[in-house]
Design an enzyme around this catalytic site. Structure first.
Site, mmCIF file in Angstrom:
data_model
loop_
_atom_site.group_PDB
_atom_site.id
_atom_site.type_symbol
_atom_site.label_atom_id
_atom_site.label_comp_id
_atom_site.label_asym_id
_atom_site.label_seq_id
_atom_site.Cartn_x
_atom_site.Cartn_y
_atom_site.Cartn_z
ATOM 1 N N HIS A 149 4.025 -16.689 -9.431
ATOM 2 C CA HIS A 149 3.526 -16.159 -8.166
ATOM 3 C C HIS A 149 4.676 -15.870 -7.216
ATOM 4 O O HIS A 149 5.803 -16.318 -7.431
ATOM 5 C CB HIS A 149 2.497 -17.093 -7.532
ATOM 6 C CG HIS A 149 2.986 -18.480 -7.261
ATOM 7 N ND1 HIS A 149 3.109 -19.434 -8.247
ATOM 8 C CD2 HIS A 149 3.389 -19.078 -6.113
ATOM 9 C CE1 HIS A 149 3.552 -20.566 -7.716
ATOM 10 N NE2 HIS A 149 3.746 -20.375 -6.413
ATOM 11 N N HIS A 165 8.141 -16.925 -9.182
ATOM 12 C CA HIS A 165 8.472 -18.242 -9.728
ATOM 13 C C HIS A 165 7.213 -18.950 -10.214
ATOM 14 O O HIS A 165 6.091 -18.544 -9.902
ATOM 15 C CB HIS A 165 9.148 -19.113 -8.653
ATOM 16 C CG HIS A 165 8.206 -19.505 -7.553
ATOM 17 N ND1 HIS A 165 7.779 -18.622 -6.583
ATOM 18 C CD2 HIS A 165 7.582 -20.677 -7.286
ATOM 19 C CE1 HIS A 165 6.940 -19.232 -5.764
ATOM 20 N NE2 HIS A 165 6.796 -20.489 -6.168
ATOM 21 N N ASP A 222 5.916 -22.995 -10.057
ATOM 22 C CA ASP A 222 6.321 -24.198 -9.318
ATOM 23 C C ASP A 222 6.957 -25.253 -10.228
ATOM 24 O O ASP A 222 6.373 -25.646 -11.246
ATOM 25 C CB ASP A 222 5.100 -24.830 -8.615
ATOM 26 C CG ASP A 222 4.501 -23.902 -7.567
ATOM 27 O OD1 ASP A 222 5.243 -23.084 -6.996
ATOM 28 O OD2 ASP A 222 3.283 -23.994 -7.332
ATOM 29 N N ARG A 267 -0.600 -27.535 0.371
ATOM 30 C CA ARG A 267 -0.672 -27.381 -1.090
ATOM 31 C C ARG A 267 -0.674 -28.742 -1.763
ATOM 32 O O ARG A 267 0.118 -29.612 -1.398
ATOM 33 C CB ARG A 267 0.533 -26.565 -1.560
ATOM 34 C CG ARG A 267 0.370 -26.016 -2.964
ATOM 35 C CD ARG A 267 1.626 -25.329 -3.422
ATOM 36 N NE ARG A 267 2.616 -26.310 -3.815
ATOM 37 C CZ ARG A 267 3.905 -26.054 -4.013
ATOM 38 N NH1 ARG A 267 4.381 -24.843 -3.857
ATOM 39 N NH2 ARG A 267 4.737 -27.006 -4.382
HETATM 40 C C1 SIN Z 1 4.136 -21.334 -3.176
HETATM 41 O O1 SIN Z 1 3.496 -22.277 -3.612
HETATM 42 O O2 SIN Z 1 5.086 -20.861 -3.770
HETATM 43 C C2 SIN Z 1 3.696 -20.698 -1.870
HETATM 44 C C3 SIN Z 1 2.703 -19.637 -2.104
HETATM 45 C C4 SIN Z 1 2.313 -18.948 -0.836
HETATM 46 O O3 SIN Z 1 2.754 -19.339 0.249
HETATM 47 O O4 SIN Z 1 1.538 -17.995 -0.894
#
Ligand code: SIN
Length: 309
Positions: free
Chosen positions: A264, A118, A120, A279
């Protein structure tokens, strides 16, 4: 892979890059990701070093800063150098800071955030420019919990010329309810139409802008046609390892990714162990459709950082 795809990979991997003077950049793969050293994110970063971080970001799309010892205020201050931070209502998040999303998994988890490929928040009218995840705890067993990133410029460039032409000018719907499948979604989630082939706002380069985490359909096609095209693209991104880099985390690693031209996927291979990070997300702009750039325009726009110094 067909010959055009191999040529696209060769071209992106071999793009000339100026040397760096104020930091060290070690590429992780020829097409995506770089480990950055010589930067201390707990300190105010000088303008020359910051300019080079911006250039490395546009060249590599995913930057890995290891061995950082920072507070969430220092993480947010670094994020603010790139733009305004996304702030979420406290009722929508785990934690007490509207600008921090907690990424947390442990023995009670039944899923983790970001397990499918996906980008974000692409259901937002102006999806984010980038996200920065700072890892506090990695699985106690000492391995697992990596994150995969894929280069969406390369995903576009490796399509056949006929498919590229077909996709240009089409749009797709991105629906904020998709990640909530199987759960009760909060009210008022956004649903937005974006171009399928978008133009990177800083470099002007074309990129594929659909992802299985949010994109539901192509409104100008029938349901069957739309499913066939989107599934073909999602499968391609899932399958094609030449697009990817894989990041291994340690406590103190901060990864900053360009949300406009990457996807990612968090690998949940460490149950019942735990992992915890924070994050922050930098706001972006509405994606514009890719224009057919002439060869000289493409050259002009390649890799000169227009981000603020
Ligand atoms: C995300 O922002 O999708 C999480 C990425 C992760 O936990 O590595």
């Amino acid at each position: 892979m067909h010959q055009d795809a191999l040529e696209a990979i060769k071209k992106i991997a071999a793009e000339p890059r100026e040397p760096y003077r104020y930091l060290k950049v070690d590429r992780i793969t020829p097409v995506i990701g770089a480990e950055i050293s010589g930067v201390d994110l707990s300190q105010e970063i000088g303008s020359k070093q910051f300019e080079e971080i911006c250039r490395a970001f546009l060249e590599n799309h995913v930057l890995v800063f290891r061995g950082q010892d920072i507070t969430k205020y220092q993480q947010k201050a670094f994020g603010r150098r790139f733009g305004t931070l996304r702030s979420l209502p406290l009722s929508d998040i785990d934690g007490d800071d509207p600008e921090i999303v907690l990424i947390r998994a442990g023995k009670k988890s039944t899923f983790v955030a970001g397990e499918v490929w996906h980008t974000d928040g692409t259901s937002d009218p102006a999806p984010s420019m980038g996200s920065m995840l700072y890892m506090h705890e990695t699985p106690e067993i000492g391995c697992g919990g990596d994150t995969l990133f894929a280069n969406m410029h390369l995903a576009y460039e490796t399509l056949s010329p006929t498919m590229k032409e077909f996709l240009k000018g089409l749009t797709a719907i991105h629906d904020g309810a998709v990640p909530w499948k199987g759960f009760t979604p909060p009210e008022g989630l956004p649903k937005t139409e974006h171009p399928i082939v978008a133009k990177h706002p800083d470099t002007g380069r074309s990129m594929l802008f659909v992802n299985s985490g949010f994109t539901t359909h192509i409104p100008s096609l029938s349901e069957d046609e739309s499913d066939a095209i989107l599934n073909m693209l999602f499968n391609f991104i899932e399958r094609e390892q030449a697009l990817n880099c894989r990041i291994r985390w340690e406590p103190g690693t901060l990864v900053f990714w360009d949300n406009r031209c990457t996807q990612h996927r968090a690998v949940w291979d460490y149950y019942p162990y735990s992992r915890f990070g924070e994050r922050v997300t930098v706001l972006g702009s509405k994606p514009e459709g890719a224009l057919t750039l002439s060869a000289s325009q493409k050259e002009d726009s390649a890799y000169s950082s227009p981000l603020p110094a």
